[in-house]
Enzyme design. Structure first.
Site, mmCIF file in Angstrom:
data_model
loop_
_atom_site.group_PDB
_atom_site.id
_atom_site.type_symbol
_atom_site.label_atom_id
_atom_site.label_comp_id
_atom_site.label_asym_id
_atom_site.label_seq_id
_atom_site.Cartn_x
_atom_site.Cartn_y
_atom_site.Cartn_z
ATOM 1 N N HIS A 169 0.864 -1.129 -0.091
ATOM 2 C CA HIS A 169 -0.146 -0.150 0.037
ATOM 3 C C HIS A 169 0.714 1.244 -0.129
ATOM 4 C CE1 HIS A 169 0.670 -0.903 4.146
ATOM 5 N NE2 HIS A 169 0.320 0.645 4.540
ATOM 6 N N HIS B 128 1.402 3.888 2.265
ATOM 7 C CA HIS B 128 1.991 4.603 2.972
ATOM 8 C C HIS B 128 3.353 4.365 3.063
ATOM 9 C CE1 HIS B 128 -1.642 4.236 5.919
ATOM 10 N NE2 HIS B 128 -1.659 5.267 5.018
ATOM 11 N N ASP C 147 6.138 4.225 5.042
ATOM 12 C CA ASP C 147 6.591 2.970 5.680
ATOM 13 C C ASP C 147 6.742 1.712 4.951
ATOM 14 O OD1 ASP C 147 4.239 2.992 6.439
ATOM 15 O OD2 ASP C 147 4.631 2.316 8.580
ATOM 16 N N HIS C 148 5.726 1.757 3.852
ATOM 17 C CA HIS C 148 5.700 0.647 2.900
ATOM 18 C C HIS C 148 6.230 0.796 1.305
ATOM 19 C CE1 HIS C 148 3.541 -2.187 5.794
ATOM 20 N NE2 HIS C 148 3.491 -0.788 6.412
ATOM 21 N N HIS D 272 -7.622 -1.271 5.530
ATOM 22 C CA HIS D 272 -6.409 -0.395 6.008
ATOM 23 C C HIS D 272 -6.746 0.818 5.240
ATOM 24 C CE1 HIS D 272 -2.930 0.885 7.942
ATOM 25 N NE2 HIS D 272 -2.229 1.058 6.725
ATOM 26 N N ASP E 61 -0.352 -4.032 6.112
ATOM 27 C CA ASP E 61 -1.269 -3.976 7.123
ATOM 28 C C ASP E 61 -2.525 -4.294 6.666
ATOM 29 O OD1 ASP E 61 0.093 -1.747 9.031
ATOM 30 O OD2 ASP E 61 1.049 -1.389 6.918
ATOM 31 N N GLU F 164 1.797 -8.607 10.151
ATOM 32 C CA GLU F 164 1.869 -7.679 10.628
ATOM 33 C C GLU F 164 1.349 -8.225 12.269
ATOM 34 O OE1 GLU F 164 -0.980 -4.793 10.945
ATOM 35 O OE2 GLU F 164 -2.087 -5.650 9.301
#
Length: 404
Positions: free
Chosen positions: A70, A72, A74-75, A159, A180, A205
């Site tokens: 996805h 975000h 941090d991904h 998410h 997530d 996760e």
């Protein structure tokens, strides 16, 4: 059958999710994120260590593909660096909404944070564009033949819009990497759904795996109560959040509450990319929950009645207001600017609706009730405002690995 995992990020921490799994002789990199709490070499996964471990001359020959769950940061935050600086030129897969919305997240972060700090290992806007041109878009439950031995398939994760859990199979070996996911529906997304599968490896996760929390409804009620109390007393509410994904959920929550309570206090969103993001949200309505799809014919739920654009000059305006601004962990940008301005007043409220990684101002606020925050040796912020962190959002980043 040998299965190997090399965890380059988010193994025992939240941030820079990046796991390389070797199954059936194929190496697949799942996610390529950045760590929001670091501004040195720890900002990105340790790609050099990976090459050394594999004994490979380059990443393109070492990896079968990269799959991003996805948008975000941090991904996906390290992906332009990985392709344009590290030189990976192999296949990259993500869902259609992730491919559409990721460039906005990446460029917003690059502008408000990376440029300000002048980091050496940053990527440019042109790098982002070149990177995204290499991406192959996936649809849900679409089986993709990466090569003659490796197939991948995406499943709905909830998410945020377009988030996916990834199934991969090579030879006789099969695995799932979740990223997530939500098992509780929210206002615009449904719950994660996946087929019954026979797996040799599951990477899931687990940040809140052992945490028992109040119901989502209870946390939303407390959030609305805190916001209403603050604005009723003439205070300003700062809600640091990333401009895509959970921001739309919170806007829907407040927009509905403002309508029911007939409140006239302005709700602002400072990020200019929100207009573009909402355009994509309207176009990608098919990826939302059934409730949103059913109501879409009557009124688009992303056309907020009470949320309007924020001009920087408004920061000094008298009177109450609610402000959504980026980035979500108060790691820089306008959220930090607004925090500096509003934190010294007891009338104001800072509410943190999501997880904040160590090293950010948001994390310092969540770790206690500090009366002063030192940004550097010359910059200090007196914190007299109220601080609330109901953790409305379901965020679970670091992973647990299960092998058969």
């Amino acid at each position: 059958m040998a299965i190997e995992c090399l965890v380059l990020g988010a193994g025992q921490e939240v941030g820079k999710s990046c796991v390389v799994a070797t199954i059936g002789g194929k190496r697949v990199m799942f996610d390529c994120g950045m760590h929001m709490g670091y501004h040195d070499r720890r900002h990105y996964p340790d790609f050099a260590r990976a090459l050394a471990a594999w004994g490979a001359p380059d990443f393109t020959s070492a990896l079968s593909c990269v799959v991003v769950t996805h948008f975000h940061l941090d991904h996906i935050g390290a992906l332009p660096y990985f392709t344009e600086i590290c030189g990976y030129h192999g296949p990259i897969y993500m869902t259609y909404p992730t491919k559409a919305l990721a460039p906005f997240m990446l460029e917003d972060y690059r502008k408000v944070t990376m440029d300000q700090r002048g980091q050496e290992e940053q990527y440019s806007y042109e790098d982002i564009l070149r990177c995204m041109k290499k991406v192959i878009a996936l649809d849900l439950k679409q089986t993709v033949q990466v090569d003659k031995d490796l197939v991948i398939r995406a499943y709905y994760a909830g998410h945020v819009l377009g988030a996916a859990m990834i199934y991969a199979k090579a030879g006789d070996a099969a695995m799932v990497y979740t990223g997530d996911y939500n098992m509780t529906p929210d206002r615009h997304l449904g719950v994660a759904q996946i087929d019954r599968l026979k797996l040799d490896l599951l990477i899931t996760e687990s940040t809140y795996a052992k945490t028992i929390r109040d119901s989502k409804h209870a946390r939303e009620r407390e959030f609305l109560k805190a916001v209403h109390k603050c604005v009723s007393g003439g205070g300003k509410v700062l809600i640091p959040t990333f401009a895509l994904g959970r921001a739309q959920e919170l806007c829907m929550l407040l927009d509905d509450y403002w309508e029911r309570m007939n409140l006239m206090v302005p709700i602002y969103f400072s990020a200019g990319l929100t207009i573009q993001a909402n355009m994509y949200y309207k176009m990608l309505i098919g990826w939302t929950s059934q409730k949103i799809k059913d109501s879409h014919a009557v009124r688009n739920p992303f056309d907020f009645k009470h949320v309007c654009h924020f001009e920087r000059s408004f920061i000094n305006n008298p009177g109450p207001c609610v402000l959504f601004t980026t980035p979500g962990m108060i790691s820089g940008g306008f959220s930090l600017e607004a925090f500096k301005k509003w934190a010294p007043s007891e009338k104001n409220l800072i509410t943190l609706p999501g997880y904040c990684v160590a090293g950010t101002v948001g994390h310092k606020l969540m770790s206690g009730k500090p009366t002063r925050i030192d940004l550097d040796k010359d910059t200090h912020i007196d914190v007299r405002c109220q601080v609330a962190f109901q953790l409305i959002l379901y965020v679970t980043e670091n992973c647990t690995i299960f092998k058969k």
